[in-house]
Write a protein that holds these residues in place. Structure first.
Motif, PDB file in Angstrom:
ATOM      1  N   ALA A  35       1.513  -5.073   8.026  1.00 51.89           N
ATOM      2  CA  ALA A  35       1.083  -4.358   6.826  1.00 51.89           C
ATOM      3  C   ALA A  35       2.255  -3.591   6.236  1.00 51.89           C
ATOM      4  O   ALA A  35       3.083  -3.052   6.977  1.00 51.89           O
ATOM      5  CB  ALA A  35      -0.048  -3.402   7.181  1.00 51.89           C
ATOM      6  N   PRO A  36       2.345  -3.534   4.900  1.00 50.88           N
ATOM      7  CA  PRO A  36       3.428  -2.777   4.281  1.00 50.88           C
ATOM      8  C   PRO A  36       3.263  -1.281   4.561  1.00 50.88           C
ATOM      9  O   PRO A  36       2.159  -0.797   4.773  1.00 50.88           O
ATOM     10  CB  PRO A  36       3.272  -3.081   2.792  1.00 50.88           C
ATOM     11  CG  PRO A  36       1.873  -3.560   2.635  1.00 50.88           C
ATOM     12  CD  PRO A  36       1.467  -4.155   3.939  1.00 50.88           C
ATOM     13  N   HIS A  37       4.379  -0.571   4.568  1.00 56.43           N
ATOM     14  CA  HIS A  37       4.342   0.869   4.779  1.00 56.43           C
ATOM     15  C   HIS A  37       3.786   1.557   3.540  1.00 56.43           C
ATOM     16  O   HIS A  37       3.931   1.059   2.429  1.00 56.43           O
ATOM     17  CB  HIS A  37       5.743   1.409   5.069  1.00 56.43           C
ATOM     18  CG  HIS A  37       6.374   0.810   6.285  1.00 56.43           C
ATOM     19  ND1 HIS A  37       5.800   0.901   7.527  1.00 56.43           N
ATOM     20  CD2 HIS A  37       7.504   0.099   6.446  1.00 56.43           C
ATOM     21  CE1 HIS A  37       6.562   0.278   8.404  1.00 56.43           C
ATOM     22  NE2 HIS A  37       7.600  -0.226   7.766  1.00 56.43           N
ATOM     23  N   ALA A  38       3.181   2.688   3.732  1.00 53.21           N
ATOM     24  CA  ALA A  38       2.680   3.470   2.604  1.00 53.21           C
ATOM     25  C   ALA A  38       3.862   3.958   1.774  1.00 53.21           C
ATOM     26  O   ALA A  38       4.937   4.222   2.317  1.00 53.21           O
ATOM     27  CB  ALA A  38       1.870   4.642   3.120  1.00 53.21           C
ATOM     28  N   PRO A  39       3.678   4.084   0.466  1.00 51.46           N
ATOM     29  CA  PRO A  39       4.767   4.587  -0.374  1.00 51.46           C
ATOM     30  C   PRO A  39       5.191   5.989   0.052  1.00 51.46           C
ATOM     31  O   PRO A  39       4.380   6.778   0.521  1.00 51.46           O
ATOM     32  CB  PRO A  39       4.154   4.625  -1.771  1.00 51.46           C
ATOM     33  CG  PRO A  39       2.947   3.777  -1.714  1.00 51.46           C
ATOM     34  CD  PRO A  39       2.482   3.781  -0.295  1.00 51.46           C
ATOM     35  N   THR A  40       6.464   6.287  -0.122  1.00 48.26           N
ATOM     36  CA  THR A  40       7.024   7.592   0.221  1.00 48.26           C
ATOM     37  C   THR A  40       7.333   8.344  -1.063  1.00 48.26           C
ATOM     38  O   THR A  40       8.028   7.812  -1.936  1.00 48.26           O
ATOM     39  CB  THR A  40       8.329   7.422   1.028  1.00 48.26           C
ATOM     40  OG1 THR A  40       8.050   6.633   2.184  1.00 48.26           O
ATOM     41  CG2 THR A  40       8.903   8.749   1.446  1.00 48.26           C
ATOM     42  N   ARG A  41       6.821   9.563  -1.196  1.00 53.26           N
ATOM     43  CA  ARG A  41       7.093  10.344  -2.408  1.00 53.26           C
ATOM     44  C   ARG A  41       8.548  10.786  -2.380  1.00 53.26           C
ATOM     45  O   ARG A  41       9.010  11.364  -1.408  1.00 53.26           O
ATOM     46  CB  ARG A  41       6.186  11.555  -2.504  1.00 53.26           C
ATOM     47  CG  ARG A  41       6.388  12.290  -3.841  1.00 53.26           C
ATOM     48  CD  ARG A  41       5.499  13.477  -4.007  1.00 53.26           C
ATOM     49  NE  ARG A  41       4.111  13.079  -4.007  1.00 53.26           N
ATOM     50  CZ  ARG A  41       3.110  13.942  -4.081  1.00 53.26           C
ATOM     51  NH1 ARG A  41       3.344  15.219  -4.143  1.00 53.26           N
ATOM     52  NH2 ARG A  41       1.869  13.511  -4.059  1.00 53.26           N
ATOM     53  N   VAL A  42       9.265  10.520  -3.480  1.00 46.63           N
ATOM     54  CA  VAL A  42      10.671  10.895  -3.553  1.00 46.63           C
ATOM     55  C   VAL A  42      10.917  12.035  -4.530  1.00 46.63           C
ATOM     56  O   VAL A  42      11.943  12.704  -4.445  1.00 46.63           O
ATOM     57  CB  VAL A  42      11.577   9.689  -3.911  1.00 46.63           C
ATOM     58  CG1 VAL A  42      11.576   8.681  -2.789  1.00 46.63           C
ATOM     59  CG2 VAL A  42      11.181   9.050  -5.218  1.00 46.63           C
TER      60      VAL A  42
END
Length: 91
Positions: A26-33
């Motif tokens: 599964a793809p990783h959850a998006p990371t807030r930048v």
């Protein structure tokens, strides 16, 4: 009279797939930048997705944007032009 297309799905005659399900990652959850304040007082949150692309969502107007371009300019432009106040969260 109009013609209708009927799609019928049937199991493969060869039986179930032979590849184990464990191969899927599964793809990783998006990371807030970053987060930018809009003119209306809402926020534009910028995320780096697992494929390296950037996406953003606005808490004012609800706009979602996505780009392969590794720059935050698209979110900065939206933050400078959005006049909507923050939306209330559903209870």
């Amino acid at each position: 009279m109009t013609a209708a297309t009927i799609l019928t799905l049937a199991p493969s005659p060869a039986g179930p797939a032979t590849r184990p399900v464990a191969e899927y990652t599964a793809p990783h959850a998006p990371t807030r930048v970053d987060s930018l304040r809009t003119r209306g007082g809402a926020d534009v949150h910028i995320h780096r997705d697992s494929d390296g692309s950037l996406s953003s969502d606005c808490t004012g107007c609800g706009e979602y944007a996505w780009t392969l371009r590794l720059s935050t300019e698209f979110a900065q432009e939206h933050a400078a032009s959005c006049h909507r106040p923050p939306r209330l969260l559903a209870a």
